[in-house]
Design an enzyme around this catalytic site. Structure first.
Site, PDB file in Angstrom:
ATOM      1  N   SER A 123      -2.510  -6.375   6.592  1.00  0.00           N
ATOM      2  CA  SER A 123      -2.464  -5.110   5.858  1.00  0.00           C
ATOM      3  C   SER A 123      -1.071  -4.515   5.909  1.00  0.00           C
ATOM      4  O   SER A 123      -0.324  -4.726   6.877  1.00  0.00           O
ATOM      5  CB  SER A 123      -3.453  -4.147   6.517  1.00  0.00           C
ATOM      6  OG  SER A 123      -3.229  -2.843   6.060  1.00  0.00           O
ATOM      7  N   TYR A 147      -7.075   0.316  14.344  1.00  0.00           N
ATOM      8  CA  TYR A 147      -7.262  -0.653  13.261  1.00  0.00           C
ATOM      9  C   TYR A 147      -5.959  -1.425  13.016  1.00  0.00           C
ATOM     10  O   TYR A 147      -5.946  -2.659  12.964  1.00  0.00           O
ATOM     11  CB  TYR A 147      -7.702   0.065  11.976  1.00  0.00           C
ATOM     12  CG  TYR A 147      -7.591  -0.799  10.735  1.00  0.00           C
ATOM     13  CD1 TYR A 147      -8.446  -1.875  10.529  1.00  0.00           C
ATOM     14  CD2 TYR A 147      -6.604  -0.551   9.768  1.00  0.00           C
ATOM     15  CE1 TYR A 147      -8.327  -2.686   9.406  1.00  0.00           C
ATOM     16  CE2 TYR A 147      -6.486  -1.351   8.639  1.00  0.00           C
ATOM     17  CZ  TYR A 147      -7.348  -2.411   8.458  1.00  0.00           C
ATOM     18  OH  TYR A 147      -7.222  -3.213   7.349  1.00  0.00           O
ATOM     19  N   LYS A 151      -4.705  -5.617  13.447  1.00  0.00           N
ATOM     20  CA  LYS A 151      -4.004  -6.476  12.476  1.00  0.00           C
ATOM     21  C   LYS A 151      -2.728  -7.050  13.097  1.00  0.00           C
ATOM     22  O   LYS A 151      -2.403  -8.235  12.948  1.00  0.00           O
ATOM     23  CB  LYS A 151      -3.660  -5.694  11.204  1.00  0.00           C
ATOM     24  CG  LYS A 151      -4.868  -5.259  10.389  1.00  0.00           C
ATOM     25  CD  LYS A 151      -5.668  -6.443   9.871  1.00  0.00           C
ATOM     26  CE  LYS A 151      -6.881  -6.047   9.057  1.00  0.00           C
ATOM     27  NZ  LYS A 151      -7.833  -7.130   8.838  1.00  0.00           N
ATOM     28  N   PHE A 176      -1.471  -4.257   0.128  1.00  0.00           N
ATOM     29  CA  PHE A 176      -1.117  -2.843   0.012  1.00  0.00           C
ATOM     30  C   PHE A 176      -2.416  -2.064  -0.293  1.00  0.00           C
ATOM     31  O   PHE A 176      -3.331  -2.130   0.506  1.00  0.00           O
ATOM     32  CB  PHE A 176       0.085  -2.663  -0.921  1.00  0.00           C
ATOM     33  CG  PHE A 176       1.338  -2.982  -0.112  1.00  0.00           C
ATOM     34  CD1 PHE A 176       1.580  -4.276   0.339  1.00  0.00           C
ATOM     35  CD2 PHE A 176       2.172  -1.971   0.317  1.00  0.00           C
ATOM     36  CE1 PHE A 176       2.648  -4.555   1.192  1.00  0.00           C
ATOM     37  CE2 PHE A 176       3.247  -2.242   1.161  1.00  0.00           C
ATOM     38  CZ  PHE A 176       3.478  -3.533   1.591  1.00  0.00           C
ATOM     39  N   ASN A 197     -10.396   6.651   1.621  1.00  0.00           N
ATOM     40  CA  ASN A 197      -9.286   6.277   0.743  1.00  0.00           C
ATOM     41  C   ASN A 197      -9.365   7.018  -0.583  1.00  0.00           C
ATOM     42  O   ASN A 197     -10.415   7.473  -1.013  1.00  0.00           O
ATOM     43  CB  ASN A 197      -9.283   4.763   0.503  1.00  0.00           C
ATOM     44  CG  ASN A 197      -9.069   4.008   1.790  1.00  0.00           C
ATOM     45  OD1 ASN A 197      -9.964   3.323   2.260  1.00  0.00           O
ATOM     46  ND2 ASN A 197      -7.898   4.167   2.375  1.00  0.00           N
ATOM     47  N   ARG A 229       2.015   5.314  -2.908  1.00  0.00           N
ATOM     48  CA  ARG A 229       1.491   4.046  -2.397  1.00  0.00           C
ATOM     49  C   ARG A 229       1.577   2.975  -3.479  1.00  0.00           C
ATOM     50  O   ARG A 229       1.744   3.272  -4.657  1.00  0.00           O
ATOM     51  CB  ARG A 229       0.014   4.184  -1.989  1.00  0.00           C
ATOM     52  CG  ARG A 229      -0.246   5.144  -0.840  1.00  0.00           C
ATOM     53  CD  ARG A 229       0.296   4.618   0.481  1.00  0.00           C
ATOM     54  NE  ARG A 229      -0.043   5.491   1.582  1.00  0.00           N
ATOM     55  CZ  ARG A 229       0.683   6.571   1.934  1.00  0.00           C
ATOM     56  NH1 ARG A 229       1.766   6.892   1.267  1.00  0.00           N
ATOM     57  NH2 ARG A 229       0.309   7.309   2.965  1.00  0.00           N
TER      58      ARG A 229
HETATM   59  P1  NAD Z   1     -15.209  -4.806   3.505  1.00  0.00           P
HETATM   60  O1  NAD Z   1     -15.692  -3.989   4.652  1.00  0.00           O
HETATM   61  O2  NAD Z   1     -15.742  -4.506   2.162  1.00  0.00           O
HETATM   62  O3  NAD Z   1     -15.446  -6.356   3.812  1.00  0.00           O
HETATM   63  C1  NAD Z   1     -15.420  -6.880   5.113  1.00  0.00           C
HETATM   64  C2  NAD Z   1     -16.697  -7.677   5.314  1.00  0.00           C
HETATM   65  O4  NAD Z   1     -16.681  -8.245   6.625  1.00  0.00           O
HETATM   66  C3  NAD Z   1     -17.966  -6.833   5.184  1.00  0.00           C
HETATM   67  O5  NAD Z   1     -18.817  -7.416   4.227  1.00  0.00           O
HETATM   68  C4  NAD Z   1     -18.580  -6.869   6.583  1.00  0.00           C
HETATM   69  O6  NAD Z   1     -19.995  -6.857   6.541  1.00  0.00           O
HETATM   70  C5  NAD Z   1     -18.012  -8.168   7.145  1.00  0.00           C
HETATM   71  N1  NAD Z   1     -17.890  -8.212   8.608  1.00  0.00           N
HETATM   72  C6  NAD Z   1     -17.327  -7.286   9.428  1.00  0.00           C
HETATM   73  N2  NAD Z   1     -17.413  -7.703  10.707  1.00  0.00           N
HETATM   74  C7  NAD Z   1     -18.033  -8.902  10.698  1.00  0.00           C
HETATM   75  C8  NAD Z   1     -18.418  -9.834  11.697  1.00  0.00           C
HETATM   76  N3  NAD Z   1     -18.197  -9.597  12.997  1.00  0.00           N
HETATM   77  N4  NAD Z   1     -19.039 -10.976  11.326  1.00  0.00           N
HETATM   78  C9  NAD Z   1     -19.284 -11.231  10.031  1.00  0.00           C
HETATM   79  N5  NAD Z   1     -18.956 -10.394   9.037  1.00  0.00           N
HETATM   80  C10 NAD Z   1     -18.339  -9.240   9.370  1.00  0.00           C
HETATM   81  O7  NAD Z   1     -13.610  -4.716   3.507  1.00  0.00           O
HETATM   82  P2  NAD Z   1     -12.566  -5.167   2.393  1.00  0.00           P
HETATM   83  O8  NAD Z   1     -11.982  -3.950   1.788  1.00  0.00           O
HETATM   84  O9  NAD Z   1     -13.131  -6.224   1.532  1.00  0.00           O
HETATM   85  O10 NAD Z   1     -11.451  -5.776   3.343  1.00  0.00           O
HETATM   86  C11 NAD Z   1     -11.427  -7.160   3.691  1.00  0.00           C
HETATM   87  C12 NAD Z   1     -10.324  -7.394   4.700  1.00  0.00           C
HETATM   88  O11 NAD Z   1      -9.091  -6.944   4.165  1.00  0.00           O
HETATM   89  C13 NAD Z   1     -10.518  -6.648   6.020  1.00  0.00           C
HETATM   90  O12 NAD Z   1     -10.088  -7.488   7.069  1.00  0.00           O
HETATM   91  C14 NAD Z   1      -9.608  -5.455   5.888  1.00  0.00           C
HETATM   92  O13 NAD Z   1      -9.159  -5.001   7.135  1.00  0.00           O
HETATM   93  C15 NAD Z   1      -8.465  -6.045   5.059  1.00  0.00           C
HETATM   94  N6  NAD Z   1      -7.732  -5.030   4.299  1.00  0.00           N
HETATM   95  C16 NAD Z   1      -8.416  -4.181   3.461  1.00  0.00           C
HETATM   96  C17 NAD Z   1      -7.730  -3.192   2.760  1.00  0.00           C
HETATM   97  C18 NAD Z   1      -8.477  -2.221   1.879  1.00  0.00           C
HETATM   98  O14 NAD Z   1      -7.927  -1.151   1.570  1.00  0.00           O
HETATM   99  N7  NAD Z   1      -9.668  -2.520   1.395  1.00  0.00           N
HETATM  100  C19 NAD Z   1      -6.339  -3.085   2.902  1.00  0.00           C
HETATM  101  C20 NAD Z   1      -5.665  -3.982   3.738  1.00  0.00           C
HETATM  102  C21 NAD Z   1      -6.380  -4.943   4.445  1.00  0.00           C
HETATM  103  N1  UDP Z   2      -5.040  11.009  -0.199  1.00  0.00           N
HETATM  104  C1  UDP Z   2      -5.328  12.295  -0.625  1.00  0.00           C
HETATM  105  N2  UDP Z   2      -6.623  12.696  -0.658  1.00  0.00           N
HETATM  106  C2  UDP Z   2      -7.666  11.869  -0.315  1.00  0.00           C
HETATM  107  C3  UDP Z   2      -7.365  10.556   0.122  1.00  0.00           C
HETATM  108  C4  UDP Z   2      -6.040  10.169   0.174  1.00  0.00           C
HETATM  109  O1  UDP Z   2      -4.427  13.058  -0.950  1.00  0.00           O
HETATM  110  O2  UDP Z   2      -8.811  12.297  -0.378  1.00  0.00           O
HETATM  111  C5  UDP Z   2      -3.642  10.547  -0.206  1.00  0.00           C
HETATM  112  C6  UDP Z   2      -3.107  10.115   1.144  1.00  0.00           C
HETATM  113  O3  UDP Z   2      -2.555  11.214   1.830  1.00  0.00           O
HETATM  114  C7  UDP Z   2      -2.061   9.069   0.737  1.00  0.00           C
HETATM  115  C8  UDP Z   2      -2.649   8.449  -0.538  1.00  0.00           C
HETATM  116  O4  UDP Z   2      -3.600   9.393  -1.024  1.00  0.00           O
HETATM  117  O5  UDP Z   2      -0.841   9.701   0.383  1.00  0.00           O
HETATM  118  C9  UDP Z   2      -3.353   7.115  -0.296  1.00  0.00           C
HETATM  119  O6  UDP Z   2      -4.280   7.285   0.756  1.00  0.00           O
HETATM  120  P1  UDP Z   2      -5.300   6.109   1.162  1.00  0.00           P
HETATM  121  O7  UDP Z   2      -6.082   6.609   2.349  1.00  0.00           O
HETATM  122  O8  UDP Z   2      -6.053   5.679  -0.044  1.00  0.00           O
HETATM  123  O9  UDP Z   2      -4.338   4.900   1.558  1.00  0.00           O
HETATM  124  P2  UDP Z   2      -3.342   4.733   2.819  1.00  0.00           P
HETATM  125  O10 UDP Z   2      -2.785   6.080   3.143  1.00  0.00           O
HETATM  126  O11 UDP Z   2      -4.178   4.176   3.922  1.00  0.00           O
HETATM  127  O12 UDP Z   2      -2.303   3.795   2.335  1.00  0.00           O
END
Ligand code: NAD
Ligand code: UDP
Length: 338
Positions: A123, A147, A151, A176, A197, A229
């Site tokens: 991430s 969190y 990572k 991102f 988010n 962002r």
């Molecule tokens: P999500 O929560 O929708 O998907 C993650 C999945 O993993 C879920 O379906 C959950 O049930 C499963 N899971 C969690 N723990 C588990 C375990 N112990 N065993 C089996 N399954 C398990 O999240 P996402 O948004 O799809 O994100 C996927 C990955 O990307 C995550 O590792 C997250 O940290 C990373 N990531 C997400 C974002 C974002 O904004 N969505 C940004 C950067 C990184």
């Molecule tokens: N943000 C906001 N109101 C919300 C959620 C997010 O103003 O209800 C802003 C937050 O301060 C940041 C941007 O939106 O500047 C993106 O936030 P998000 O939590 O989606 O992503 P991250 O900050 O984890 O990159």
């Protein structure tokens, strides 16, 4: 078979669809702790293809080992993990246990079964409070919450794993801000509880689950004072995993890539685009800054383009239109389908 851990989740399900459509054989593993079986059903509906689903917890070593014994797995895309920053502060032990132990179990079993190709969901949070933008992969990394620490730790673990055995091919993908949904409106982000988010909160406002949006800070040194962002469409992100898999199939090593668009948009940019493209109103209040937020974070994605020939194609308007399409079609998320 490509094993997709966390494949029922937001990014994993879109990646599963992209892989099935591209003709890959996949298996999906998920414990459904933050997703629903309905997303597996929808993956099959969209692709008209079958794939096995293993309802397994990565913490269950023996069950995981059985999956590797019973299937011919040659690579893994590892999405599974907990991902809520705020929750990680109140439940650090659960976050470390799930994300770190889950990954250690996976890697130990992969090593035992001689499966050495791994794509990992890292991430942009690893850039911590970055002082310079756009960020490149060689910039210093740090964590500002549990969190983010998971990572960072997993990136370190995977680096050490590669040092111990140069036969591995590992891609660390630093996402991102993924938003958007499948163009059909059938697959999208289905968060449990109240999301933190920005895009899921905008969606909650437009479908009436929240009265108004709270903008956290309008006094940043950005073009309009709100946080900037790098939002990336989940379909582009899904394609990034296919590119990373190709890289791992071709070269041994450990490779780190930023996956974003390289463009920074502010909170107001996102709100205004969403309102215009979807013809909706988004009422908001302005509040003080959210602790721990940086003013501006966006990616330099030239390394992914150069080494994997991957580049995001979809813009902010697509992201806003597709997020809204999913919400309109599924006002209660995947629960509607019952
Ligand atoms: P999500 O929560 O929708 O998907 C993650 C999945 O993993 C879920 O379906 C959950 O049930 C499963 N899971 C969690 N723990 C588990 C375990 N112990 N065993 C089996 N399954 C398990 O999240 P996402 O948004 O799809 O994100 C996927 C990955 O990307 C995550 O590792 C997250 O940290 C990373 N990531 C997400 C974002 C974002 O904004 N969505 C940004 C950067 C990184
Ligand atoms: N943000 C906001 N109101 C919300 C959620 C997010 O103003 O209800 C802003 C937050 O301060 C940041 C941007 O939106 O500047 C993106 O936030 P998000 O939590 O989606 O992503 P991250 O900050 O984890 O990159």
């Amino acid at each position: 078979m490509i094993l997709i851990t966390g494949g029922a989740g937001f990014i994993g399900s879109h990646t599963a669809v992209a892989l099935l459509n591209a003709g890959y054989e996949i298996g999906i593993l998920d414990n459904l702790s933050n997703s629903k079986y309905e997303s597996i059903r929808r993956i099959k509906q969209l692709t008209e293809k079958e794939c096995p689903f293993f309802e397994i917890d990565l913490l269950d070593y023996l069950a995981l080992d059985r999956i590797f014994c019973e299937n011919k797995i040659d690579s893994v895309i590892h999405f599974a993990g907990f991902k809520a920053v705020g929750e990680s502060v109140s439940k650090p032990l659960e976050y470390y246990h799930n994300n770190i132990t889950g990954t250690l179990n996976l890697c130990r079993i992969m090593r035992e079964h001689n499966v050495k190709k791994l794509v990992f969901s890292s991430s942009a949070t690893v850039y911590g409070l970055a002082k310079v933008v756009p960020v490149t992969e060689d910039m210093p990394i740090s964590a500002t919450n549990p969190y983010g620490s998971t990572k960072l730790m997993i990136e370190n673990i995977l680096n050490d794993l590669f040092v111990s055995d140069n036969d591995w091919s590992i891609a660390l993908l630093r996402y991102f801000n993924p938003i958007g949904a499948h163009k059909s409106g059938i697959l999208g982000e289905n968060p449990n509880g109240i999301p933190n988010n920005l895009m899921p909160r905008i969606c909650n406002v437009v479908n009436g689950k929240m009265d108004k949006l709270t903008i956290w800070g309008t006094d940043y040194a950005t073009h309009d004072g709100t946080g900037v962002r790098d939002y990336i469409h989940v379909l582009d992100l899904a394609d990034g995993h296919i590119a990373a898999l190709n890289k791992c199939n071709k070269d041994k090593g450990i490779f780190t890539y930023n996956l974003g668009t390289g463009i920074g948009y502010s909170v107001f940019d996102l709100i205004n685009t969403f309102a215009r493209v979807n013809n909706v109103n988004i009422p908001y209040d302005v509040c003080p800054r959210r602790p721990g937020d940086v003013a501006s974070l966006y990616a330099d994605c030239s390394k992914a383009e150069k080494e994997m020939s991957w580049k995001a194609k979809l813009g902010l308007e697509d992201m806003c239109a597709d997020s809204y399409k999913f919400v309109k079609k599924n006002p209660k998320g995947y629960e509607d389908s019952k």
